[in-house]
Design an enzyme around this catalytic site. Structure first.
Site, PDB file in Angstrom:
ATOM      1  N   ARG A  75     -61.033   4.406-125.125  1.00 30.31           N
ATOM      2  CA  ARG A  75     -59.937   3.547-126.066  1.00 30.31           C
ATOM      3  C   ARG A  75     -61.176   2.436-125.922  1.00 30.31           C
ATOM      4  O   ARG A  75     -62.228   2.181-125.827  1.00 30.31           O
ATOM      5  CB  ARG A  75     -59.077   3.050-125.133  1.00 30.31           C
ATOM      6  CG  ARG A  75     -59.919   2.083-123.681  1.00 30.31           C
ATOM      7  CD  ARG A  75     -58.260   2.128-122.861  1.00 30.31           C
ATOM      8  NE  ARG A  75     -58.894   1.436-121.713  1.00 30.31           N
ATOM      9  CZ  ARG A  75     -58.344  -0.273-120.873  1.00 30.31           C
ATOM     10  NH1 ARG A  75     -57.358  -0.713-121.966  1.00 30.31           N
ATOM     11  NH2 ARG A  75     -58.878  -0.884-120.180  1.00 30.31           N
ATOM     12  N   LYS A 118     -70.905   1.926-119.522  1.00 29.98           N
ATOM     13  CA  LYS A 118     -69.856   2.799-120.234  1.00 29.98           C
ATOM     14  C   LYS A 118     -70.417   4.466-120.453  1.00 29.98           C
ATOM     15  O   LYS A 118     -71.464   3.891-121.435  1.00 29.98           O
ATOM     16  CB  LYS A 118     -68.523   2.249-120.703  1.00 29.98           C
ATOM     17  CG  LYS A 118     -68.029   1.287-120.444  1.00 29.98           C
ATOM     18  CD  LYS A 118     -67.243   1.753-119.306  1.00 29.98           C
ATOM     19  CE  LYS A 118     -66.227   1.067-118.647  1.00 29.98           C
ATOM     20  NZ  LYS A 118     -65.213   1.236-117.281  1.00 29.98           N
ATOM     21  N   ASP A 120     -70.085   4.265-115.364  1.00 28.48           N
ATOM     22  CA  ASP A 120     -68.468   4.818-115.378  1.00 28.48           C
ATOM     23  C   ASP A 120     -69.198   5.849-116.493  1.00 28.48           C
ATOM     24  O   ASP A 120     -69.048   5.568-118.015  1.00 28.48           O
ATOM     25  CB  ASP A 120     -67.825   3.896-115.316  1.00 28.48           C
ATOM     26  CG  ASP A 120     -66.346   4.053-115.024  1.00 28.48           C
ATOM     27  OD1 ASP A 120     -66.646   5.250-114.908  1.00 28.48           O
ATOM     28  OD2 ASP A 120     -66.052   3.267-114.848  1.00 28.48           O
ATOM     29  N   GLU A 169     -69.042   6.110-111.331  1.00 32.41           N
ATOM     30  CA  GLU A 169     -67.822   6.339-111.364  1.00 32.41           C
ATOM     31  C   GLU A 169     -67.217   7.438-111.828  1.00 32.41           C
ATOM     32  O   GLU A 169     -67.159   7.381-113.079  1.00 32.41           O
ATOM     33  CB  GLU A 169     -67.275   4.895-112.239  1.00 32.41           C
ATOM     34  CG  GLU A 169     -66.692   4.024-110.723  1.00 32.41           C
ATOM     35  CD  GLU A 169     -66.324   2.874-111.376  1.00 32.41           C
ATOM     36  OE1 GLU A 169     -65.788   2.877-111.893  1.00 32.41           O
ATOM     37  OE2 GLU A 169     -66.403   1.576-111.792  1.00 32.41           O
ATOM     38  N   ASP A 198     -62.375   6.804-109.219  1.00 25.65           N
ATOM     39  CA  ASP A 198     -61.493   5.675-109.445  1.00 25.65           C
ATOM     40  C   ASP A 198     -60.154   6.070-110.045  1.00 25.65           C
ATOM     41  O   ASP A 198     -59.588   5.723-109.226  1.00 25.65           O
ATOM     42  CB  ASP A 198     -62.346   4.678-110.478  1.00 25.65           C
ATOM     43  CG  ASP A 198     -61.715   3.447-111.390  1.00 25.65           C
ATOM     44  OD1 ASP A 198     -60.466   3.706-110.896  1.00 25.65           O
ATOM     45  OD2 ASP A 198     -61.989   2.834-112.227  1.00 25.65           O
ATOM     46  N   LYS A 213     -58.229  -0.782-107.534  1.00 28.93           N
ATOM     47  CA  LYS A 213     -58.237  -1.932-108.496  1.00 28.93           C
ATOM     48  C   LYS A 213     -55.968  -1.611-107.918  1.00 28.93           C
ATOM     49  O   LYS A 213     -55.575  -0.696-107.625  1.00 28.93           O
ATOM     50  CB  LYS A 213     -57.272  -1.287-109.761  1.00 28.93           C
ATOM     51  CG  LYS A 213     -59.062  -0.759-110.208  1.00 28.93           C
ATOM     52  CD  LYS A 213     -59.447  -0.309-111.829  1.00 28.93           C
ATOM     53  CE  LYS A 213     -60.442   0.031-112.078  1.00 28.93           C
ATOM     54  NZ  LYS A 213     -61.000   0.734-113.167  1.00 28.93           N
TER      55      LYS A 213
HETATM   56 MG    MG Z   1     -63.976   3.057-113.718  1.00 31.25          MG
END
Ligand code: MG
Length: 362
Positions: A24, A162, A190, A218, A243, A267
């Protein structure tokens, strides 16, 4: 200290720059604020980011879950009996971990106020200062290299990059960043579920061969694909972190039993709040698996709660709580002080939050 009302509101906080992952692109934090009121006049604050692409929790669903289910099960409950409150919270509705987290955070805030102690001290009090990484959004390699240099100039020693849109391009991205920044800075990546298991093995081995020194990767593959995650873990030497695969304590046990990953990213929005995150910490201690604590795109109220958990527990050795520094304003008086990578806890009661500005109550 009895719960008399649970009120909800909207908050909008612009980001410094758009946040881009494999899933996103986001320009501002648009969260729900939870305000739990009590008969003593004490107020607890929570915050819920609607992260539909990760948790499935949308703004409307969060409001519905709290208004129609959670609130009813908690009105009149005494904060002293936090055990019963958390059992009711978990059984009030199936799923809806973000809504539960927002309420859980407000309850812990009140629990600390009840005993006039900061929450991190009640939960273990292991440290009072932590250091976070910062996220570099997925973009063209040269732009990511520039963003990385900028982050280092702001004092960050660990960058979370990312990737995950295209494995070949991701290798180029990581080369461009390493070439630009040298080897004094840790790089974690990640993929946000963006690779297939074979793509992940290809890309990570290539990064190993290129000597890019990746600290960890990740969630290389789809969250539900535990076997695929294990295949990656078994076939690369870069440590793998779960994750999106781990929401509940049960997920954590399964990952650890299978040895499907080397680390877990906790999280609060996935676990349903601190009470379940503590269970994952305990499980991780038993299995000897270090954890990261992360956040969604959140402003300071909920990230501040994650900061308290991170400070309380020794097993949380990696910190990815950059939500507030990605925001261009801070709507909160009180709470931890976020100074780029350094986060210093506030010893005020509960989470130390005095006021939240700009909330449009429903
Ligand atoms: Mg993550």
């Amino acid at each position: 200290m009895k719960i008399t009302d649970v009120r909800l509101g909207h908050i909008s906080v612009p980001l410094r720059t758009p946040f881009k992952t494999a899933l996103r692109t986001v320009k501002s934090v648009e969260d729900i604020i939870v305000r739990v009121e009590t008969d003593t006049g004490n107020v607890g604050y929570g915050e819920v980011p609607p992260t539909g692409v990760i948790t499935g929790d949308t703004t409307g669903a969060i409001i519905g879950a709290i208004e129609d289910h959670i609130k009813k099960s908690l009105l009149g409950m005494d904060i002293e009996n936090i055990e019963e409150i958390m059992l009711r919270l978990d059984s009030s509705i199936v799923g809806n971990t973000s809504a539960k987290a927002g309420v859980d955070i407000a309850i812990y805030d009140l629990y600390g106020q009840l005993y006039n102690a900061p929450v991190y001290k009640l939960l273990g009090g292991y440290r009072k200062e932590i250091t976070t990484d910062i996220t570099i959004s997925v973009n063209e390699p040269d732009e990511m290299a520039r963003d990385s240099i900028d982050a280092i100039n702001r004092g960050y020693k660990t960058l979370k990059i990312k990737v995950g849109k295209d494995a070949k391009k991701d290798i180029e991205r990581m080369k461009a960043i390493r070439d630009a920044i040298g080897y004094d800075v840790d790089l974690r990546i990640d993929a946000n579920q963006g690779w297939s298991p074979k793509e992940a093995i290809y890309a990570l081995r290539k990064m190993e061969d290129e000597g890019l020194h990746i600290e960890l990767v990740e969630q290389p593959v789809l969250g539900y694909d535990f076997e695929g995650l294990k295949m990656v873990t078994d076939n690369v030497s870069i440590p793998v972190m779960a994750d999106e695969s781990v929401f509940s304590p049960k997920d954590a046990i399964k990952i650890m039993e299978m040895r499907a990953a080397d680390y877990i990213n906790i999280k609060l929005m996935k676990t349903g709040g601190i009470h379940n995150a503590l269970k994952i910490c305990n499980i991780a201690e038993v299995y000897g698996m270090e954890c990261m604590i992360g956040c969604m795109l959140e402003a300071k109220i909920s990230v501040n709660a994650a900061v308290h958990l991170a400070a309380a527990k020794k097993i949380i050795t990696k910190i990815d709580l950059d939500g507030p520094v990605l925001c261009s304003e801070d709507p909160v008086d009180g709470g931890a002080i976020f100074n780029e990578s350094k986060i210093v806890l506030n010893d005020g009661p509960g989470f130390g939050i005095k006021q939240v500005h700009g909330v449009r109550y429903i």
